[in-house]
Scaffold this motif. Structure first.
Motif, mmCIF file in Angstrom:
data_model
loop_
_atom_site.group_PDB
_atom_site.id
_atom_site.type_symbol
_atom_site.label_atom_id
_atom_site.label_comp_id
_atom_site.label_asym_id
_atom_site.label_seq_id
_atom_site.Cartn_x
_atom_site.Cartn_y
_atom_site.Cartn_z
ATOM 1 N N GLU A 134 -3.551 0.628 6.279
ATOM 2 C CA GLU A 134 -2.564 1.652 6.566
ATOM 3 C C GLU A 134 -1.483 1.685 5.485
ATOM 4 O O GLU A 134 -1.281 0.709 4.749
ATOM 5 N N GLU A 135 -0.785 2.815 5.425
ATOM 6 C CA GLU A 135 0.341 2.949 4.494
ATOM 7 C C GLU A 135 1.397 1.887 4.795
ATOM 8 O O GLU A 135 1.654 1.550 5.954
ATOM 9 N N ILE A 184 -5.861 3.787 1.757
ATOM 10 C CA ILE A 184 -5.478 4.157 3.114
ATOM 11 C C ILE A 184 -6.691 4.764 3.846
ATOM 12 O O ILE A 184 -7.357 5.671 3.339
ATOM 13 N N VAL A 207 0.858 -1.182 0.000
ATOM 14 C CA VAL A 207 0.000 0.000 0.000
ATOM 15 C C VAL A 207 0.898 1.238 0.000
ATOM 16 O O VAL A 207 1.516 1.548 1.020
ATOM 17 N N SER A 209 2.107 5.340 -0.227
ATOM 18 C CA SER A 209 1.703 6.479 0.605
ATOM 19 C C SER A 209 0.537 7.259 0.005
ATOM 20 O O SER A 209 -0.204 7.922 0.733
#
Length: 455
Positions: free
Chosen positions: A429-430, A395, A388, A390
């Motif tokens: 999540e990132e 996200i 994943v 940024s």
């Protein structure tokens, strides 16, 4: 995505068939009118008679909007030339070539020249098939092992029989009972159905199952699920072609404790193998000859691996081995129709080289944040690994967004170096490393979801 495939042999055809099903723009070229005729009859792609290394033909067909060129012609040199044209004349971003001649693949030579090749990725199906079989031999109780880019977890393909202690127990209950054992059932083959299970589903006798397991917990998982996985002491390889040779070399290198024999029908090839393989017994003979099998003492071996270039010989030698008392047999089968009935005849593990080659190519052409892709048995879907980024649109979204009934499931994630099974209500999540199983009808949608905002 526009893809030009040079070569309509079995490899080229399988790739074209798979990619065409995803509504890509596929052009396939081959000098054989018969092969091109078959492609036209069976696939919805543009099929052209001609040589794939012809610059005029490639320029006409590829134009200036081709994304990928895949060269799988019989001649390595023609494959290299096609990639050179794709780079120098057509500026095609991704160029993949099938290289058969092992001299080209010699690491001493390749390491010094690979950066000068007009090839982005080299595929060598024989070596890749041998590596997959070698991985499977290290966990002999399973049908297939899918090694992931992230080493914290592994995917197993297992058969559950009537003796499985987990039969008829809801998956939710199994998860609660063994909460300290991180695993998730990703997909189930049951009769003619493929099921992406939910918590209330359960395993039945006869199921073939894809399961994601934390690598460090693998021995415990196998014990809990009643999968016998005792180390192999004796292995016989039926077939001494390139796959058999690479497999034997891998066993000698990575499983030196194993006693190894190879059966090869061609006398000259058998002589070559005897000279090339130290501490290996090489027998000259037909793999479906009862007397040859008895001479090899196949009844005393732990595993028979049939990897000749002939499907029928592989199937018959495996069945012969079973009839003589071999506990486990692995069979290489190119015809995609055979695996449907082989398990009922006692064949423990069936590998299709076409699936392995397609998976290798997909690893290089899947878009977005996808890092690896494994084609499932029967081409019913794929197992993805994806990071994943940024700027990902995912996200802050719940994992439920990717857990779609009968379409996709997040098996597990690696976050900050730790593998665990997320619930649908947790948030993405990132830098999460996702491991998903996706139904083939939903691959394009998930691939788009995994792209960054700028793609």
């Amino acid at each position: 995505m526009k893809v030009v495939i040079c070569g309509a042999n079995q490899i080229g055809y399988n790739i074209a068939s798979y990619l065409a099903a995803e509504e890509n723009d596929i052009i396939i070229i081959d000098e054989s009118p018969d092969l091109i005729g078959y492609v036209r009859e069976t696939l919805d792609v543009q099929a052209v008679v001609g040589r794939g290394s012809n610059p005029d033909l490639l320029e006409e067909l590829a134009g200036n909007d081709t994304d990928i060129l895949i060269a799988v012609m019989v001649s390595d040199e023609h494959n290299i030339i096609a990639c050179q044209i794709a780079q120098s004349l057509l500026n095609i971003p991704v160029k993949i070539a099938h290289i058969r001649n092992q001299s080209y693949l010699n690491s001493r030579w390749l390491d010094k020249t690979i950066h000068n090749f007009p090839i982005d990725y080299i595929i060598s199906p024989e070596r890749q098939v041998a590596q997959v079989i070698l991985s499977n031999l290290k966990i002999p109780g399973v049908m297939e092992v899918l090694h992931l880019k992230n080493s914290e977890a592994v995917v197993l393909f297992l058969h559950f029989d009537e003796h499985s202690p987990m039969n008829n127990i809801p998956l939710r209950q199994i998860g609660e009972q063994f909460s300290g054992l991180p695993f998730r059932i990703l997909g189930i083959f049951r009769s003619d159905q493929f099921i992406i299970p939910q918590a209330h589903d359960y395993l039945q006798s006869g199921d073939d199952v894809y399961v994601l397991v934390e690598r460090d917990k693998l021995p415990r998982f196998l014990a809990v699920f009643g999968i016998k996985s005792e180390p192999l002491g004796k292995i016989i390889i039926a077939g001494g072609g390139n796959v058999g040779l690479y497999l034997a070399q891998g066993i000698l290198r990575e499983m030196p404790e194993v006693s190894l024999k190879v059966i090869e029908n061609n006398r000259e090839r058998a002589r070559f193998l005897a000279e090339a393989l130290e501490n290996v017994v090489v027998l000259h003979g037909n793999v479906i000859d009862l007397n040859v099998m008895k001479e090899a003492k196949v009844s005393q071996t732990d595993m028979l691996v049939s990897v000749t270039n002939d499907d029928a010989a592989n199937i018959l030698s495996s069945l012969l081995g079973k009839s003589l008392g071999v506990p486990r047999v692995t069979t290489l089968v190119s015809n995609m129709m055979y695996p449907k009935f082989l398990p009922s005849l006692g064949v423990d593990s069936i590998l299709n080289p076409g699936f392995i080659t397609i998976s290798t190519i997909l690893n290089h052409i899947r878009r977005g944040s996808i890092r690896t892709a494994h084609v499932l048995q029967g081409q019913v879907g794929e197992i993805f690994e994806a990071n994943v980024p940024s700027d990902s649109k995912l996200i802050g979204e719940k994992f439920a967004l990717l857990n779609i009934h009968e379409k996709s499931i997040v098996g597990g994630i690696v976050r900050d170096g730790v593998f665990y099974i997320p619930s649908s209500e947790e948030f993405i999540e990132e830098d999460d490393h996702l491991i998903l199983l996706v139904n083939n009808t939903y691959i394009g949608r998930v691939e788009k979801m995994l792209r960054s905002r700028n793609e």
